[in-house]
Design a protein around this motif. Structure first.
Motif, PDB file in Angstrom:
ATOM      1  N   ASN A   1      -1.992   2.726 -12.024  1.00  0.00           N
ATOM      2  CA  ASN A   1      -2.803   1.905 -12.901  1.00  0.00           C
ATOM      3  C   ASN A   1      -2.190   0.508 -12.842  1.00  0.00           C
ATOM      4  OD1 ASN A   1      -4.108   0.674 -14.991  1.00  0.00           O
ATOM      5  ND2 ASN A   1      -3.482   2.122 -16.574  1.00  0.00           N
ATOM      6  N   PRO A   2      -2.842  -0.480 -12.246  1.00  0.00           N
ATOM      7  CA  PRO A   2      -4.268  -0.589 -11.953  1.00  0.00           C
ATOM      8  C   PRO A   2      -4.675  -0.436 -10.475  1.00  0.00           C
ATOM      9  CG  PRO A   2      -3.303  -2.770 -11.922  1.00  0.00           C
ATOM     10  CD  PRO A   2      -2.172  -1.798 -12.169  1.00  0.00           C
ATOM     11  N   THR A   3      -3.782  -0.360  -9.509  1.00  0.00           N
ATOM     12  CA  THR A   3      -4.199  -0.537  -8.105  1.00  0.00           C
ATOM     13  C   THR A   3      -4.583   0.756  -7.380  1.00  0.00           C
ATOM     14  OG1 THR A   3      -1.936  -0.279  -7.355  1.00  0.00           O
ATOM     15  CG2 THR A   3      -2.670  -2.533  -7.781  1.00  0.00           C
ATOM     16  N   ALA A   4      -4.268   1.926  -7.992  1.00  0.00           N
ATOM     17  CA  ALA A   4      -4.489   3.245  -7.378  1.00  0.00           C
ATOM     18  C   ALA A   4      -3.505   3.540  -6.233  1.00  0.00           C
ATOM     19  CB  ALA A   4      -5.934   3.437  -6.914  1.00  0.00           C
ATOM     20  N   ILE A   5      -2.488   2.696  -6.072  1.00  0.00           N
ATOM     21  CA  ILE A   5      -1.491   2.933  -5.013  1.00  0.00           C
ATOM     22  C   ILE A   5      -0.561   4.080  -5.412  1.00  0.00           C
ATOM     23  CG2 ILE A   5       0.620   1.927  -3.995  1.00  0.00           C
ATOM     24  CD1 ILE A   5      -0.894  -0.761  -3.915  1.00  0.00           C
ATOM     25  N   THR A   6      -0.227   4.931  -4.430  1.00  0.00           N
ATOM     26  CA  THR A   6       0.774   5.989  -4.636  1.00  0.00           C
ATOM     27  C   THR A   6       2.038   5.605  -3.874  1.00  0.00           C
ATOM     28  OG1 THR A   6      -0.860   7.724  -4.992  1.00  0.00           O
ATOM     29  CG2 THR A   6       1.278   8.429  -4.165  1.00  0.00           C
ATOM     30  N   THR A   7       3.171   5.656  -4.545  1.00  0.00           N
ATOM     31  CA  THR A   7       4.437   5.292  -3.909  1.00  0.00           C
ATOM     32  C   THR A   7       5.014   6.493  -3.175  1.00  0.00           C
ATOM     33  OG1 THR A   7       4.949   3.502  -5.445  1.00  0.00           O
ATOM     34  CG2 THR A   7       6.812   4.524  -4.365  1.00  0.00           C
ATOM     35  N   SER A   8       5.349   6.299  -1.902  1.00  0.00           N
ATOM     36  CA  SER A   8       5.893   7.401  -1.106  1.00  0.00           C
ATOM     37  C   SER A   8       7.294   7.779  -1.594  1.00  0.00           C
ATOM     38  CB  SER A   8       5.963   6.982   0.367  1.00  0.00           C
ATOM     39  OG  SER A   8       6.952   5.979   0.513  1.00  0.00           O
TER      40      SER A   8
ATOM     41  N   PRO B   1       0.807  -1.232   0.000  1.00  0.00           N
ATOM     42  CA  PRO B   1       0.000   0.000   0.000  1.00  0.00           C
ATOM     43  C   PRO B   1       0.839   1.281   0.000  1.00  0.00           C
ATOM     44  CG  PRO B   1      -0.933  -1.608   1.496  1.00  0.00           C
ATOM     45  CD  PRO B   1       0.355  -2.208   1.013  1.00  0.00           C
ATOM     46  N   GLU B   2       2.102   1.216   0.433  1.00  0.00           N
ATOM     47  CA  GLU B   2       2.983   2.413   0.397  1.00  0.00           C
ATOM     48  C   GLU B   2       3.727   2.502  -0.922  1.00  0.00           C
ATOM     49  OE1 GLU B   2       3.372   0.106   3.061  1.00  0.00           O
ATOM     50  OE2 GLU B   2       1.690   1.205   3.931  1.00  0.00           O
ATOM     51  N   GLY B   3       3.572   1.504  -1.776  1.00  0.00           N
ATOM     52  CA  GLY B   3       4.225   1.544  -3.076  1.00  0.00           C
ATOM     53  C   GLY B   3       5.249   0.442  -3.238  1.00  0.00           C
ATOM     54  N   LEU B   4       6.128   0.634  -4.202  1.00  0.00           N
ATOM     55  CA  LEU B   4       7.111  -0.398  -4.543  1.00  0.00           C
ATOM     56  C   LEU B   4       7.939  -0.795  -3.323  1.00  0.00           C
ATOM     57  CD1 LEU B   4       8.397  -1.479  -7.478  1.00  0.00           C
ATOM     58  CD2 LEU B   4      10.332  -0.284  -6.479  1.00  0.00           C
ATOM     59  N   ASP B   5       8.096  -2.106  -3.139  1.00  0.00           N
ATOM     60  CA  ASP B   5       8.782  -2.621  -1.954  1.00  0.00           C
ATOM     61  C   ASP B   5      10.293  -2.756  -2.239  1.00  0.00           C
ATOM     62  OD1 ASP B   5       9.810  -4.149   0.073  1.00  0.00           O
ATOM     63  OD2 ASP B   5       8.219  -5.650   0.061  1.00  0.00           O
ATOM     64  N   GLY B   6      11.078  -1.871  -1.612  1.00  0.00           N
ATOM     65  CA  GLY B   6      12.524  -1.846  -1.854  1.00  0.00           C
ATOM     66  C   GLY B   6      13.209  -3.141  -1.433  1.00  0.00           C
TER      67      GLY B   6
ATOM     68  N   PRO C   1       3.382  12.913  -2.656  1.00  0.00           N
ATOM     69  CA  PRO C   1       4.842  12.862  -2.562  1.00  0.00           C
ATOM     70  C   PRO C   1       5.494  13.485  -3.791  1.00  0.00           C
ATOM     71  CG  PRO C   1       3.886  10.636  -2.594  1.00  0.00           C
ATOM     72  CD  PRO C   1       2.751  11.594  -2.695  1.00  0.00           C
ATOM     73  N   ALA C   2       6.711  14.009  -3.600  1.00  0.00           N
ATOM     74  CA  ALA C   2       7.456  14.544  -4.744  1.00  0.00           C
ATOM     75  C   ALA C   2       7.858  13.391  -5.652  1.00  0.00           C
ATOM     76  CB  ALA C   2       8.688  15.272  -4.245  1.00  0.00           C
ATOM     77  N   SER C   3       8.260  13.747  -6.850  1.00  0.00           N
ATOM     78  CA  SER C   3       8.729  12.711  -7.782  1.00  0.00           C
ATOM     79  C   SER C   3      10.158  12.319  -7.416  1.00  0.00           C
ATOM     80  CB  SER C   3       8.699  13.244  -9.211  1.00  0.00           C
ATOM     81  OG  SER C   3       9.812  14.081  -9.444  1.00  0.00           O
ATOM     82  N   ALA C   4      10.631  11.256  -8.022  1.00  0.00           N
ATOM     83  CA  ALA C   4      12.002  10.792  -7.760  1.00  0.00           C
ATOM     84  C   ALA C   4      13.041  11.782  -8.278  1.00  0.00           C
ATOM     85  CB  ALA C   4      12.207   9.419  -8.395  1.00  0.00           C
ATOM     86  N   LEU C   5      12.603  12.772  -9.060  1.00  0.00           N
ATOM     87  CA  LEU C   5      13.559  13.763  -9.575  1.00  0.00           C
ATOM     88  C   LEU C   5      14.208  14.566  -8.455  1.00  0.00           C
ATOM     89  CD1 LEU C   5      11.517  15.111 -12.631  1.00  0.00           C
ATOM     90  CD2 LEU C   5      13.568  13.683 -12.731  1.00  0.00           C
ATOM     91  N   VAL C   6      13.583  14.611  -7.278  1.00  0.00           N
ATOM     92  CA  VAL C   6      14.178  15.396  -6.170  1.00  0.00           C
ATOM     93  C   VAL C   6      15.325  14.625  -5.494  1.00  0.00           C
ATOM     94  CG1 VAL C   6      11.980  16.545  -5.656  1.00  0.00           C
ATOM     95  CG2 VAL C   6      12.638  14.536  -4.329  1.00  0.00           C
ATOM     96  N   LEU C   7      15.475  13.366  -5.809  1.00  0.00           N
ATOM     97  CA  LEU C   7      16.458  12.554  -5.082  1.00  0.00           C
ATOM     98  C   LEU C   7      17.878  12.806  -5.578  1.00  0.00           C
ATOM     99  CD1 LEU C   7      14.403   9.220  -5.096  1.00  0.00           C
ATOM    100  CD2 LEU C   7      14.656  10.837  -3.194  1.00  0.00           C
ATOM    101  N   ALA C   8      18.831  12.571  -4.695  1.00  0.00           N
ATOM    102  CA  ALA C   8      20.241  12.778  -5.066  1.00  0.00           C
ATOM    103  C   ALA C   8      20.595  11.857  -6.237  1.00  0.00           C
ATOM    104  CB  ALA C   8      21.124  12.461  -3.864  1.00  0.00           C
TER     105      ALA C   8
END
Ligand code: PLP
Length: 419
Positions: free
Chosen positions: A186-193, A151-156, A234-241
């Motif tokens: 799409n399809p689960t409506a989950i947003t990745t933090s 539910p928090e998004g992709l599991d690292g 959440p911000a996009s991954a573009l903010v990451l180092a």
């Protein structure tokens, strides 16, 4: 490559929706018909064509990477969306010269995949994922490995496990990218933090040393603007180092404005941008200039944002109608999570009940003129796990509210007989 390409299920689903008027399609992610901005578009086009000079420029070929003003506008829009994130870097990732305008974000996904992968390479995808992307993967002769979605998004942690296993199998050298749909998936409506995105990027960076080449993160933000409420996303991954050299950010003006005016865009690392532009030059040497001018005017004039506000309310309302109908008509054995945006509800039957094209549920639903996307279509072919086949994707985008209620009622009757 052409002969290898399997018939894309999206084409079949869209045809069913268009050719069989009686069918209530809860399958395709069409935009809401009633809100399509016809008057706004007419006025914007009149404005563009009123001046002969501007009109001629709009009716001429443009450049392959896209109109300079639109590229600057789109890049600035993403920078502003990300600006509030803690630790956000304004920097290189948002430079307009890294932006590429495409025919919908679908073309961007195609170009980037072609730019980064050779046949036989491995693409990491969420489990489940956007099924149309799987068509690109299949057509290019690529292999998939699926990464768990929570539910928090992709599991690292699962990403780490998948890459460790690929390392053991001597396959790390074939892994080129991770594809994720990060907002209202799409399809689960989950947003990745953002934390999950950071963890995923860290894992990719760790393993790319052993892979011997960059492993890119392709963040598909197609539904970022289609949010139901006002909670901060959440911000996009573009903010990451390090993101400027590793993250491909794909987005679109298509769903938030008009899917018939298919203008998408992406922010790409320099090296990837250069290759994607070359490939696009072979495809079409530039997205239709008139449509780019339309979007530019819509953005500059505020029409786009005003329309988006209407659309967000409309979809929030349609989602509520669908959820009410689900609560009323679906048997208790079927579960779902409430979406906070996007266009989809992901419904889960008990695992023993199948929803695929040959299943009783699908055939009975079609006999009652209701169409949904069988969940199995959204799972990649990954030889390391069995494909789940007991879910369905229901869209509240295209169908009218009355139709939607009827569609869910009929589907509920089918499920009550089966579950
Ligand atoms: C996750 C996702 N990405 C990309 C797209 C492509 O949209 P477009 O090409 O209209 O921008 C879609 C369309 O349904 C989608 O669901």
């Amino acid at each position: 490559m052409g002969l290898r390409t399997a018939p894309p299920p999206i084409a079949w689903l869209m045809r069913q929706a268009l050719e069989r008027p009686r069918v209530i399609s809860l399958a395709v992610g069409f935009t809401d018909e009633a809100t399509l901005p016809v008057n706004e578009t007419r006025a914007l086009l009149e404005g563009i064509l009123r001046s002969t000079r501007r009109g001629r420029a709009a009716l001429q070929y443009g450049t392959t990477a896209g109109d300079a003003a639109l590229r600057a506008c789109a890049a600035a829009r993403v920078r502003v969306q990300d600006a509030g994130a803690p630790g956000a870097r304004g920097g290189a990732a948002y430079l307009p010269e890294r932006l590429l305008i495409t025919n919908g974000s679908q073309q961007l996904l195609y170009l980037v995949t072609e730019a980064l992968c050779d046949p036989g390479d491995i693409v990491l995808v969420e489990d489940p994922t956007y099924f149309v992307y799987l068509g690109i993967v299949q057509s290019h002769g690529l292999r998939c490995r699926a990464v768990r979605l929570t539910p928090e998004g992709l599991d690292g942690e699962d990403l780490k496990r998948v890459l460790t296993r690929l390392g053991r199998e001597g396959e790390l050298g074939r892994v080129k990218l991770l594809y994720m749909v990060s907002y209202h998936q799409n399809p689960t409506a989950i947003t990745t933090s953002l934390e999950r995105k950071r963890a995923a990027l860290d894992v990719l960076r760790h393993f790319e040393r052993r892979a011997g080449h960059p492993i890119y993160m392709v963040e598909d933000a197609a539904y970022r603007e289609l949010q139901a409420g006002d909670a901060a996303l959440p911000a996009s991954a573009l903010v990451l180092a390090g993101a400027a050299e590793r993250v491909v950010y794909a987005s679109t003006f298509s769903k938030p404005f008009a899917t018939g005016a298919r203008v998408g865009y992406g922010l790409l690392p320099r090296a990837v941008h250069q290759v994607a532009v070359r490939l696009k030059a072979n495809h079409d040497f530039g997205t239709a200039n008139l449509l780019q001018q339309l979007l530019l005017e819509a953005l500059r004039s505020g029409v786009y944002d005003r329309h988006l506000a209407v659309l967000r309310k409309r979809y929030a309302c349609k989602a509520a109608v669908m959820l009410d109908a689900l609560r009323e008509h679906f048997p208790p054995a079927v579960g779902w999570d409430e979406p906070r945006g996007g266009l989809y509800v992901w419904a889960r039957l008990p695992p023993r009940h199948k929803t695929g094209l040959r299943s009783r549920v699908f055939r009975e639903a079609m006999a009652r003129d209701v169409l949904y996307v069988p969940g199995a279509m959204c799972y990649a072919d990954d030889p390391t796990r069995r494909k789940p086949a007991h879910e369905m994707r229901l869209s509240f985008g295209g169908a009218r509210t009355g139709e939607m209620r009827v569609g869910i009622e009929r589907l509920g009757a089918v499920l009550a007989e089966v579950c």
